[in-house]
Design an enzyme around this catalytic site. Structure first.
Site, short mmCIF file in Angstrom:
data_model
loop_
_atom_site.label_atom_id
_atom_site.label_comp_id
_atom_site.label_asym_id
_atom_site.label_seq_id
_atom_site.Cartn_x
_atom_site.Cartn_y
_atom_site.Cartn_z
N ARG A 1 -15.32 19.94 -104.30
CA ARG A 1 -15.53 21.35 -103.94
C ARG A 1 -14.30 21.88 -103.21
O ARG A 1 -13.69 21.16 -102.44
CB ARG A 1 -16.76 21.45 -103.02
CG ARG A 1 -17.89 22.23 -103.63
CD ARG A 1 -19.16 22.09 -102.87
NE ARG A 1 -19.13 22.66 -101.54
CZ ARG A 1 -20.21 22.79 -100.76
NH1 ARG A 1 -21.38 22.37 -101.21
NH2 ARG A 1 -20.12 23.31 -99.57
N ARG B 1 -17.86 13.57 -101.56
CA ARG B 1 -18.76 14.33 -102.46
C ARG B 1 -18.02 14.75 -103.74
O ARG B 1 -16.89 15.20 -103.70
CB ARG B 1 -19.30 15.57 -101.76
CG ARG B 1 -20.05 16.48 -102.75
CD ARG B 1 -20.86 17.55 -102.09
NE ARG B 1 -20.15 18.27 -101.06
CZ ARG B 1 -20.75 18.99 -100.11
NH1 ARG B 1 -22.06 19.08 -100.10
NH2 ARG B 1 -20.04 19.62 -99.21
N ARG C 1 -15.92 24.12 -90.77
CA ARG C 1 -17.34 24.34 -91.12
C ARG C 1 -18.26 23.70 -90.07
O ARG C 1 -19.27 24.28 -89.69
CB ARG C 1 -17.64 23.78 -92.51
CG ARG C 1 -17.11 24.68 -93.62
CD ARG C 1 -17.00 23.97 -94.96
NE ARG C 1 -18.23 23.40 -95.42
CZ ARG C 1 -18.32 22.42 -96.31
NH1 ARG C 1 -17.21 21.90 -96.83
NH2 ARG C 1 -19.48 21.97 -96.69
N LYS D 1 -28.76 18.65 -97.29
CA LYS D 1 -29.69 19.76 -97.55
C LYS D 1 -29.90 19.97 -99.04
O LYS D 1 -31.02 20.15 -99.50
CB LYS D 1 -29.17 21.08 -96.92
CG LYS D 1 -28.99 21.01 -95.41
CD LYS D 1 -28.53 22.33 -94.83
CE LYS D 1 -27.16 22.79 -95.32
NZ LYS D 1 -26.05 21.92 -94.92
N ARG E 1 -28.32 31.19 -91.21
CA ARG E 1 -27.26 30.47 -90.50
C ARG E 1 -26.82 31.19 -89.24
O ARG E 1 -25.94 30.66 -88.53
CB ARG E 1 -26.05 30.34 -91.42
CG ARG E 1 -26.06 29.09 -92.26
CD ARG E 1 -25.00 29.27 -93.31
NE ARG E 1 -24.18 28.11 -93.45
CZ ARG E 1 -24.23 27.30 -94.51
NH1 ARG E 1 -25.09 27.52 -95.47
NH2 ARG E 1 -23.43 26.29 -94.59
P1 AP5 Z 1 -25.34 17.40 -99.81
O1 AP5 Z 1 -26.76 17.22 -100.20
O2 AP5 Z 1 -24.42 18.09 -100.76
O3 AP5 Z 1 -25.25 18.04 -98.33
P2 AP5 Z 1 -25.46 19.54 -97.83
O4 AP5 Z 1 -26.14 19.46 -96.50
O5 AP5 Z 1 -26.10 20.36 -98.91
O6 AP5 Z 1 -23.95 19.90 -97.59
P3 AP5 Z 1 -23.11 21.22 -97.88
O7 AP5 Z 1 -21.69 20.84 -97.58
O8 AP5 Z 1 -23.41 21.78 -99.24
O9 AP5 Z 1 -23.64 22.16 -96.79
P4 AP5 Z 1 -22.98 23.43 -96.31
O10 AP5 Z 1 -24.06 23.98 -95.46
O11 AP5 Z 1 -21.65 23.28 -95.66
O12 AP5 Z 1 -22.63 24.18 -97.68
P5 AP5 Z 1 -23.24 25.42 -98.43
O13 AP5 Z 1 -23.05 25.20 -99.86
O14 AP5 Z 1 -24.60 25.76 -97.92
O15 AP5 Z 1 -24.76 15.95 -99.47
C1 AP5 Z 1 -23.39 15.77 -99.10
C2 AP5 Z 1 -22.86 14.46 -99.75
O16 AP5 Z 1 -23.54 13.36 -99.15
C3 AP5 Z 1 -23.10 14.35 -101.26
O17 AP5 Z 1 -22.00 13.70 -101.85
C4 AP5 Z 1 -24.37 13.48 -101.38
O18 AP5 Z 1 -24.36 12.74 -102.58
C5 AP5 Z 1 -24.22 12.59 -100.15
N1 AP5 Z 1 -25.51 12.20 -99.56
C6 AP5 Z 1 -26.62 12.99 -99.41
N2 AP5 Z 1 -27.60 12.30 -98.80
C7 AP5 Z 1 -27.09 11.06 -98.52
C8 AP5 Z 1 -27.62 9.89 -97.88
N3 AP5 Z 1 -28.88 9.86 -97.41
N4 AP5 Z 1 -26.81 8.81 -97.76
C9 AP5 Z 1 -25.54 8.83 -98.24
N5 AP5 Z 1 -24.98 9.90 -98.88
C10 AP5 Z 1 -25.75 11.01 -99.00
O19 AP5 Z 1 -22.26 26.60 -97.93
C11 AP5 Z 1 -20.90 26.63 -98.32
C12 AP5 Z 1 -20.25 27.89 -97.76
O20 AP5 Z 1 -20.92 29.06 -98.29
C13 AP5 Z 1 -20.35 28.06 -96.22
O21 AP5 Z 1 -19.30 27.38 -95.55
C14 AP5 Z 1 -20.24 29.61 -96.10
O22 AP5 Z 1 -18.91 30.03 -96.26
C15 AP5 Z 1 -21.03 30.09 -97.30
N6 AP5 Z 1 -22.48 30.28 -97.00
C16 AP5 Z 1 -23.53 29.62 -97.55
N7 AP5 Z 1 -24.69 30.05 -97.02
C17 AP5 Z 1 -24.36 31.00 -96.10
C18 AP5 Z 1 -25.12 31.78 -95.19
N8 AP5 Z 1 -26.46 31.69 -95.12
N9 AP5 Z 1 -24.45 32.63 -94.37
C19 AP5 Z 1 -23.11 32.77 -94.44
N10 AP5 Z 1 -22.32 32.04 -95.26
C20 AP5 Z 1 -22.94 31.16 -96.08
#
Ligand code: AP5
Length: 214
Positions: free
Chosen positions: A152, A122, A163, A8, A83
């Site tokens: 992270r 990552r 998660r 994402k 979410r």
């Molecule tokens: P990346 O692009 O970082 O993936 P992502 O989908 O953004 O993954 P996240 O782990 O950041 O998602 P998340 O939803 O768990 O975390 P968030 O920060 O929103 O890619 C991942 C890896 O793969 C990278 O190393 C990249 O280089 C690699 N990659 C990408 N594309 C690739 C490809 N095509 N091929 C190979 N490799 C690839 O949330 C974190 C925490 O915050 C949550 O757990 C929660 O506690 C809180 N939070 C955030 N938003 C909310 C909400 N709306 N409500 C409640 N709590 C929330």
């Protein structure tokens, strides 16, 4: 939308750049608050490190603020929000108050085994760039800005499993919610290289049409 590690953030940056709009990532906003040592950051820390969701009211508060910022005046892309059903309803109310609506909802689809491999490799830099050990090996400097790379705090195996469970229980039901909404839902294959996935997303957005020209 999409599970943890689906790409994402990686793809969100590319889509936002193509459309000249900001990427509003609730995860990044919470991490900024943690780095800044704010009360919000302190509250978010314990949920994030346990792999749980931060309470809906907190999230809707930061989204309301982000939507009111000048940079979001001409459109925006959410990453990782909403979410929960309560967040989706809250978003509908916030957009309704502003006489705005979602143009499109995209969900990245990636098998679980690949999600785990992506997350465990990552690396993030102190200036917010994201990369992977498959690209940088065991380098400690960011290839984009030279900043320090680290893992992270919620990317450890047990937290990642939690998660993924939370995503299946609380967020996946939203796919049906949006499939029935006016914006509709487009599920995009998130496997393959980063450029290929971006092309699929751009094509999907061209097909659904958006209020913003690319
Ligand atoms: P990346 O692009 O970082 O993936 P992502 O989908 O953004 O993954 P996240 O782990 O950041 O998602 P998340 O939803 O768990 O975390 P968030 O920060 O929103 O890619 C991942 C890896 O793969 C990278 O190393 C990249 O280089 C690699 N990659 C990408 N594309 C690739 C490809 N095509 N091929 C190979 N490799 C690839 O949330 C974190 C925490 O915050 C949550 O757990 C929660 O506690 C809180 N939070 C955030 N938003 C909310 C909400 N709306 N409500 C409640 N709590 C929330």
């Amino acid at each position: 939308m999409g599970p943890p590690g689906a790409g994402k953030g990686t793809q969100g940056d590319r889509v936002a750049e193509r459309f000249g709009i900001p990427r509003l990532s609730t995860g990044d906003m919470l991490r900024d608050a943690r780095r800044g040592g704010t009360p919000l950051g302190g509250e978010a820390r314990r949920y994030m490190d346990a792999g749980e969701l931060v309470p809906d009211a907190v999230i809707l508060g930061i989204v309301d603020e982000a939507l009111g910022a000048p940079r979001a005046e001409h459109g925006f892309l959410f990453d990782g929000f909403p979410r929960t059903l309560a967040q989706a309803d809250g978003l509908a109310a916030l957009l309704g108050e502003r006489d705005e609506a979602l143009d499109a909802v995209l969900s990245l689809d990636v098998p679980d085994e690949e999600l785990v491999a992506r997350i465990s490799g990552r690396r993030v830099c102190e200036n917010g760039h994201v990369t992977h050990t498959g690209v940088v090996g065991d380098a400690t400097e960011c290839p984009v800005c030279g900043g320090r790379l680290s893992q992270r705090s919620d990317d450890h195996e047990e937290t990642v499993r939690r998660r993924l469970g939370v995503y299946r229980e609380q967020t996946e039901p939203l796919l049906e919610y949006y499939a029935k909404s006016d914006a509709g839902l487009t599920v995009v294959d998130g496997t393959g290289d980063v450029g290929e996935v971006s092309e699929r997303l751009f094509r999907a957005l061209d097909e659904v049409g958006t209020g913003t020209s690319a």
